[in-house]
Design a protein around this motif. Structure first.
Motif, PDB file in Angstrom:
ATOM      1  N   ASN A  67       0.725  -1.206   0.140  1.00  0.00           N
ATOM      2  CA  ASN A  67       0.185   0.042   0.056  1.00  0.00           C
ATOM      3  C   ASN A  67       0.922   1.067  -0.154  1.00  0.00           C
ATOM      4  O   ASN A  67       0.592   2.257  -0.770  1.00  0.00           O
ATOM      5  CB  ASN A  67      -0.834  -0.084   1.165  1.00  0.00           C
ATOM      6  N   PHE A  84      -0.850   4.088  -1.617  1.00  0.00           N
ATOM      7  CA  PHE A  84      -2.286   3.776  -0.914  1.00  0.00           C
ATOM      8  C   PHE A  84      -2.462   4.064   0.560  1.00  0.00           C
ATOM      9  O   PHE A  84      -3.248   3.015   1.167  1.00  0.00           O
ATOM     10  CB  PHE A  84      -2.946   2.718  -1.618  1.00  0.00           C
ATOM     11  N   SER A  85      -1.470   4.803   1.140  1.00  0.00           N
ATOM     12  CA  SER A  85      -1.763   4.551   2.538  1.00  0.00           C
ATOM     13  C   SER A  85      -2.296   5.667   3.231  1.00  0.00           C
ATOM     14  O   SER A  85      -2.504   5.945   4.311  1.00  0.00           O
ATOM     15  CB  SER A  85      -0.103   4.648   3.108  1.00  0.00           C
TER      16      SER A  85
END
Length: 140
Positions: free
Chosen positions: A71, A76-77
């Motif tokens: 992620n 995508f964190s």
């Protein structure tokens, strides 16, 4: 590993930067990281410089070798879209066929795009012809 088309270049740069930071944190050389991942050192170097994207199996090996969660590696964190992800909203008034054509055009090489542009221009109606010569001469 595949060569980059233009659109995911920002993702490749982001992924390369995060991989380099993780490699430094693990106190590994590029050669050591490449060996753990199963890549040639030169290939791993291109990945870190953002010049290519890994295949999915290579991405998984990269995550394991550098103890990375996929992620953050992909950005995508957070609740915000990743910085590399640019979503072009289609124009509301564009028909679906136009959007499909634009997606296809974005994949063409410059030479192909130029040839298609010339062909498309040839399909347009000719511009209105200027007044006949004798009419222009009489006006003077």
């Amino acid at each position: 590993m595949t060569q980059l088309p233009k659109t995911p270049a920002a993702l490749a740069r982001h992924l390369g930067r995060v991989a380099r930071e993780a490699r430094h944190k693990a106190a590994l050389t590029q050669a050591e990281a490449a060996e753990r991942i199963g890549l040639a050192t030169e290939v791993y170097g291109r990945l870190e410089r953002g010049k290519m994207l890994p295949s999915l199996p290579t991405l998984l090996r990269l995550c394991r070798a550098l103890a990375l969660d996929a992620n953050p590696l992909l950005g995508f964190s957070s609740s915000q879209p990743p910085a590399w992800l640019t979503l072009d909203a289609p124009a509301v008034d564009e028909p679906p066929a136009m959007r499909r054509l634009l997606r296809t055009l974005r994949q063409l090489k410059p030479r192909q795009l130029a040839a298609l542009s010339r062909a498309a221009s040839a399909m347009l109606p000719a511009p209105a012809a200027s007044a006949p010569r004798e009419a222009r001469q009489r006006a003077h």
